[in-house]
Scaffold this motif. Sequence first.
Motif, PDB file in Angstrom:
ATOM      1  N   GLY A  95       0.829  -1.186   0.000  1.00 33.82           N
ATOM      2  CA  GLY A  95       0.000   0.000   0.000  1.00 33.82           C
ATOM      3  C   GLY A  95       0.868   1.241   0.000  1.00 33.82           C
ATOM      4  N   TYR A  96       0.336   2.333  -0.513  1.00 32.18           N
ATOM      5  CA  TYR A  96       1.056   3.605  -0.643  1.00 32.18           C
ATOM      6  C   TYR A  96       0.120   4.702  -0.149  1.00 32.18           C
ATOM      7  N   ILE A  97       0.535   5.450   0.845  1.00 33.06           N
ATOM      8  CA  ILE A  97      -0.305   6.500   1.421  1.00 33.06           C
ATOM      9  C   ILE A  97      -0.398   7.678   0.451  1.00 33.06           C
ATOM     10  N   GLY A 128      -3.105  -5.382   4.478  1.00 34.41           N
ATOM     11  CA  GLY A 128      -3.866  -6.546   4.922  1.00 34.41           C
ATOM     12  C   GLY A 128      -5.291  -6.457   4.406  1.00 34.41           C
ATOM     13  N   ASP A 129      -6.208  -7.117   5.094  1.00 34.81           N
ATOM     14  CA  ASP A 129      -7.616  -7.115   4.703  1.00 34.81           C
ATOM     15  C   ASP A 129      -8.245  -5.743   4.904  1.00 34.81           C
ATOM     16  N   CYS A 135      -8.330  -0.472   6.260  1.00 35.41           N
ATOM     17  CA  CYS A 135      -7.441  -1.574   5.876  1.00 35.41           C
ATOM     18  C   CYS A 135      -6.376  -1.783   6.945  1.00 35.41           C
ATOM     19  N   ALA A 136      -6.092  -3.052   7.209  1.00 32.56           N
ATOM     20  CA  ALA A 136      -4.942  -3.378   8.051  1.00 32.56           C
ATOM     21  C   ALA A 136      -3.701  -2.958   7.268  1.00 32.56           C
ATOM     22  N   PHE A 145      -4.526   0.303  11.456  1.00 34.10           N
ATOM     23  CA  PHE A 145      -5.545   0.402  10.418  1.00 34.10           C
ATOM     24  C   PHE A 145      -5.552   1.823   9.861  1.00 34.10           C
ATOM     25  N   VAL A 146      -5.692   1.911   8.529  1.00 26.95           N
ATOM     26  CA  VAL A 146      -5.700   3.192   7.835  1.00 26.95           C
ATOM     27  C   VAL A 146      -6.944   3.221   6.951  1.00 26.95           C
TER      28      VAL A 146
END
Length: 157
Positions: A95-97, A128-129, A135-136, A145-146
């Motif tokens: 993931g990329y913020i 994650g999920d 999302c984890a 979580f974000v």
Amino acid sequence: MFKPRFLALMLAGSILPAAPAFAQDAEVPYWASIRAPEVNMRAGPGEDYRISWVYRRPQLPIKVLRLKEGWRLVQDPDGAQGWMLARFLTRQRGGYITGKGTADMRESGEAGAKLLWRLEPGVTGLLGDCQNGWCAFSVGERKGFVEQARIWGAGEP
């Protein structure tokens, strides 16, 4: 005049060679991430093509758009497209913020959950999920979580 049985065999023979190519295309697009410490993005699917970008961001999510032998046409979070060798990519989701300002990493997937960290845009991590818009996400040893809307690489490619 062709007999029906012969015509059916000819028709089946003309469709079969296209099946492997169709099966390859059925897999894309999908999410992947960079697995190596350094990866080249090239203008075409071969080592003779010029290098467009050099990535030094393991876990950076990449959207795979096309497959060609051992190469993948990919798109990065900034929209740049080019070809990478498949062996430098993994199906492990990264993931990329994105967005402006920091993204909150919380203890659970709720807006009111305890704030653990603030993540700057451009931070990469393992995804994650995702459920209910959260999302984890882990960055090194930090886990939380974000909001899904702040992560490029979450959701459908």
